[in-house]
Design a protein around this motif. Structure first.
Motif, PDB file in Angstrom:
ATOM      1  N   LEU A   1       4.345  61.900  29.467  1.00  0.00           N
ATOM      2  CA  LEU A   1       4.675  62.253  28.723  1.00  0.00           C
ATOM      3  C   LEU A   1       4.466  61.674  27.497  1.00  0.00           C
ATOM      4  O   LEU A   1       3.782  62.829  26.349  1.00  0.00           O
ATOM      5  N   ALA A   2       4.429  59.674  27.143  1.00  0.00           N
ATOM      6  CA  ALA A   2       4.131  59.137  26.117  1.00  0.00           C
ATOM      7  C   ALA A   2       2.526  60.009  25.657  1.00  0.00           C
ATOM      8  O   ALA A   2       1.654  59.999  24.554  1.00  0.00           O
ATOM      9  N   MET A   3       1.325  59.891  26.240  1.00  0.00           N
ATOM     10  CA  MET A   3       0.311  59.722  26.402  1.00  0.00           C
ATOM     11  C   MET A   3       0.210  61.609  25.917  1.00  0.00           C
ATOM     12  O   MET A   3      -0.854  61.478  25.576  1.00  0.00           O
ATOM     13  N   ALA A   4       1.030  62.224  26.366  1.00  0.00           N
ATOM     14  CA  ALA A   4       0.930  64.058  26.162  1.00  0.00           C
ATOM     15  C   ALA A   4       1.195  63.967  24.487  1.00  0.00           C
ATOM     16  O   ALA A   4       1.284  65.249  24.684  1.00  0.00           O
ATOM     17  N   GLY A   5       2.171  63.176  23.586  1.00  0.00           N
ATOM     18  CA  GLY A   5       2.395  64.060  22.608  1.00  0.00           C
ATOM     19  C   GLY A   5       3.235  63.902  22.311  1.00  0.00           C
ATOM     20  O   GLY A   5       4.576  64.645  21.331  1.00  0.00           O
ATOM     21  N   LEU A   6       4.638  63.176  24.051  1.00  0.00           N
ATOM     22  CA  LEU A   6       5.970  63.730  24.053  1.00  0.00           C
ATOM     23  C   LEU A   6       7.156  62.855  24.533  1.00  0.00           C
ATOM     24  O   LEU A   6       7.690  62.618  25.121  1.00  0.00           O
ATOM     25  N   GLY A   7       6.384  61.268  23.124  1.00  0.00           N
ATOM     26  CA  GLY A   7       6.745  60.430  23.764  1.00  0.00           C
ATOM     27  C   GLY A   7       8.369  60.148  22.943  1.00  0.00           C
ATOM     28  O   GLY A   7       9.446  59.222  23.755  1.00  0.00           O
ATOM     29  N   ASP A   8       8.810  61.298  22.282  1.00  0.00           N
ATOM     30  CA  ASP A   8      10.494  61.056  22.372  1.00  0.00           C
ATOM     31  C   ASP A   8      11.391  61.901  23.184  1.00  0.00           C
ATOM     32  O   ASP A   8      12.472  61.969  23.123  1.00  0.00           O
ATOM     33  N   THR A   9      10.868  62.224  24.395  1.00  0.00           N
ATOM     34  CA  THR A   9      11.041  62.625  25.311  1.00  0.00           C
ATOM     35  C   THR A   9      12.400  61.178  26.269  1.00  0.00           C
ATOM     36  O   THR A   9      11.476  60.193  26.865  1.00  0.00           O
ATOM     37  N   VAL A  10      13.697  61.132  26.369  1.00  0.00           N
ATOM     38  CA  VAL A  10      14.122  60.542  27.330  1.00  0.00           C
ATOM     39  C   VAL A  10      13.921  61.052  28.571  1.00  0.00           C
ATOM     40  O   VAL A  10      14.581  61.854  29.270  1.00  0.00           O
ATOM     41  N   CYS A  11      13.070  59.621  29.783  1.00  0.00           N
ATOM     42  CA  CYS A  11      13.217  60.341  31.062  1.00  0.00           C
ATOM     43  C   CYS A  11      14.230  59.659  31.442  1.00  0.00           C
ATOM     44  O   CYS A  11      14.512  57.960  31.934  1.00  0.00           O
ATOM     45  N   LEU A  12      15.046  59.670  32.253  1.00  0.00           N
ATOM     46  CA  LEU A  12      16.596  59.229  33.311  1.00  0.00           C
ATOM     47  C   LEU A  12      16.456  58.983  33.966  1.00  0.00           C
ATOM     48  O   LEU A  12      15.795  60.272  35.126  1.00  0.00           O
ATOM     49  N   ALA A  13      16.247  58.430  35.182  1.00  0.00           N
ATOM     50  CA  ALA A  13      16.372  57.531  36.451  1.00  0.00           C
ATOM     51  C   ALA A  13      17.867  57.871  36.876  1.00  0.00           C
ATOM     52  O   ALA A  13      18.678  57.326  37.384  1.00  0.00           O
TER      53      ALA A  13
END
Length: 597
Positions: free
Chosen positions: A120-132
């Motif tokens: 997601l960071a590489m797709a320009g969406l680095g501000d998205t939180v990925c929660l396990a």
């Protein structure tokens, strides 16, 4: 509802997941599901998730159901999406949904969270939180009651299998979901004694609403296989039905045809399908020959023809609109082909050209009208028009689209259509069909109609026609569409099993297809591409995606095993060949005598 189930039967199984590895099933009971959902909901509330969209990007299994229930408890809005593959497959769909929904939180599991966060960071969406969501720190003790919700509150967003650049998320309220569950129970005559399940993914409306959520509604268990298990070995689906006592379960039509093709005689001999009382079939055109072949193939295993239950539905109506009656044989009628082209269902006379259609049952839980799309007038029984529905299960619109907007696919013209009589509140489905003796017959898609040589043709008819010509075609998928060259031209991209035919005979096979289409539909079929399996684009539920296949053809991305193209179409899609004179090197069409093989 879930808390009531957990309080009444905490030890009862809610989900049995059969891993692709073939190992021991993973079992989740109602008490454990409730506790996990409470704990995750506490964490989601701390993150400010209530009322906001939260993407659920999980592999198949219990963790998805825990995350879904956690969102419901927290008052967050779950958005099920496919998890990208190890090489980034399906990432474009997830990022498209993220951008459209505006979600800033993605729930997944510990195994996939680092890689997904990086992608997601590489797709320009680095501000998205990925929660396990399965890690202990993602959850916390949560004994408080969930926030109060009303029936009109948004329950989930179900993204349809449309364009990845402009995906459409269907807004389903709690009222929509509860109405649909009540409708399903009436349609299927389901009880807590039933066992539901199959291989469909949790982001597919049939898999989510008819399998997972309906099992929770009934307080019974759902048995789930990963979709990859079915793709690799269709017999595993049928084995699970017998081994785990599944009584209700279904899939799109292609799955039944795939079983006929892939399950060996030896494998079929070991099956027990006698307890499968409802085999739901929907999501794409239902073919009479496919139903008959499945019944013949698996009757020795105890499968009964009356178990087949074709139906019609769509995500915008929270799933089901009509369905066959449990315990009764499905209806098949032969209609006059010429009159059908003219928009009328009329029984075919002996010897006349006909088209067999499967009845998709009577509408339930909604009002259904057949409407002339040109003027909004309701049509009489037996007349073909656009299917309009309204009822408690119909969604209120698409996410991030104005219900009162003027954009036809997304606005009031779709979700609040009005008959010429002034009666409003209807959903325009975009599907064509007719009512005959109370049964719904679907004939095609409004936007997919082909207009050639003064005729109106359903592409599904052309796609189905070549199936009996050769074992190389069998259950192969085809996509028929038109392109604008010197004039509108018909193109058929047809998958074949190359292992079932001599490559040297492909020109003759293409010629036979051309001849068949010309004779049956009275239109020229000069552009035929025979391609490898997997070439024709499909949606996540297996439906042929004609628009995407057409785009790939026009951009020159379609690789064929053999093709025959008119010069103007070749110039359109293979300009480098035309410039070099390759269009003069097409192999000649075999003589008629060469076609009898």
């Amino acid at each position: 509802m879930l808390r009531e189930r957990a309080a009444a039967h905490p030890g009862r199984e809610a989900l049995v997941f059969l891993p692709a590895s073939g190992g021991a099933p993973e079992r989740l009971d109602y008490g454990t599901l409730d506790a996990a959902a409470r704990s995750l909901a506490h964490r989601l509330c701390a993150l400010g998730a209530p009322g906001r969209p939260v993407l659920l990007a999980h592999p198949p299994g219990p963790n998805f159901l825990k995350a879904l229930a956690g969102c419901f408890y927290a008052g967050a809005v779950p958005v099920p999406v496919p998890l990208p593959g190890p090489r980034g497959e399906r990432l474009h769909r997830l990022t498209g949904v993220l951008r459209d929904s505006g979600a800033r939180l993605v729930l997944t599991d510990e195994e996939h969270a680092p890689d997904l966060s990086l992608r997601l960071a590489m797709a320009g969406l680095g501000d998205t939180v990925c929660l396990a969501a399965d890690r202990p720190e993602a959850t916390a003790p949560g004994g408080e009651e969930p926030p109060a919700r009303s029936g009109g509150d948004l329950a989930l967003v179900q993204y349809t299998s449309g364009s990845t650049t402009r995906p459409r998320g269907v807004l389903l309220s709690h009222r929509n979901l509860l109405a649909q569950q009540s409708t399903l129970q009436g349609m299927l005559r389901s009880t807590p004694a039933d066992r539901l399940g199959g291989w469909l993914p949790h982001f597919h409306d049939l898999g989510l609403i008819a399998h997972l959520l309906h099992a929770l509604w009934l307080g019974t268990r759902c048995v789930q296989l990963p979709p990859a298990t079915f793709r690799k070995s269709p017999v595993r689906w049928l084995e699970a039905i017998g081994e785990h006592g599944i009584t209700i379960g279904g899939a799109p039509h292609f799955a039944y045809e795939r079983c006929v093709e892939a399950v060996t005689e030896e494998q079929a001999a070991g099956l027990d399908l006698s307890g499968w009382r409802l085999a739901l079939d929907g999501g794409e055109p239902v073919r009479p020959a496919g139903l008959a072949a499945f019944t013949r193939r698996f009757a020795p295993a105890g499968f009964r023809a009356e178990a087949l239950c074709p139906g019609y539905g769509l995500a915008e109506a929270a799933l089901a609109v009509s369905c066959g009656r449990p315990g009764l044989p499905y209806a098949v009628r032969d209609f006059d082909a010429a009159r059908l082209t003219a928009g009328e269902l009329r029984p075919a006379a002996p010897g006349a050209a006909s088209r067999a259609l499967v009845g998709l049952g009577r509408p339930a839980g909604c009002e259904l009208r057949i409407v002339d799309p040109a003027d909004g007038s309701e049509l009489a029984p037996g007349r073909v028009g656009e299917i309009w529905v309204r009822g408690e299960g119909v969604a209120r619109g698409y996410w991030n689209r104005s219900p009162g907007g003027t954009d036809t696919p997304d606005g009031a013209e779709t979700f609040d259509a009005t008959l010429d009589s002034g009666e409003g509140g209807y959903l325009r489905t975009g599907d064509l069909g007719a009512l005959e003796a109370g049964q719904l017959y679907v004939t095609g898609r409004l936007k997919d109609l082909l207009f050639l040589e003064g005729r109106t043709i359903h592409p599904a008819d052309i796609e189905a026609a070549p199936r009996e010509l050769s074992p190389a075609l069998g259950t192969g998928v085809g996509a028929a569409f038109t392109v604008e060259a010197d004039r509108p031209r018909l193109v058929l991209v047809q998958e074949i099993r190359a292992d079932r035919t001599d490559p040297g005979r492909l020109p003759a096979l293409a010629a036979r297809i051309r001849l068949l289409i010309a004779e049956e539909f009275e239109v020229p079929a000069e552009n035929i591409l025979l391609v490898a399996p997997g070439t024709v684009s499909r949606t996540t539920d297996g439906t042929v995606h004609r628009a995407r296949t057409r785009t790939r053809f026009l951009t020159g991305e379609t690789e064929s095993l053999y093709e025959t193209l008119t010069p103007d179409v070749r110039a359109l899609v293979r300009p480098e060949h035309t410039a070099l004179g390759h269009d003069l090197l097409q192999r000649p069409v075999p003589a008629e005598a060469d076609l009898a093989w």
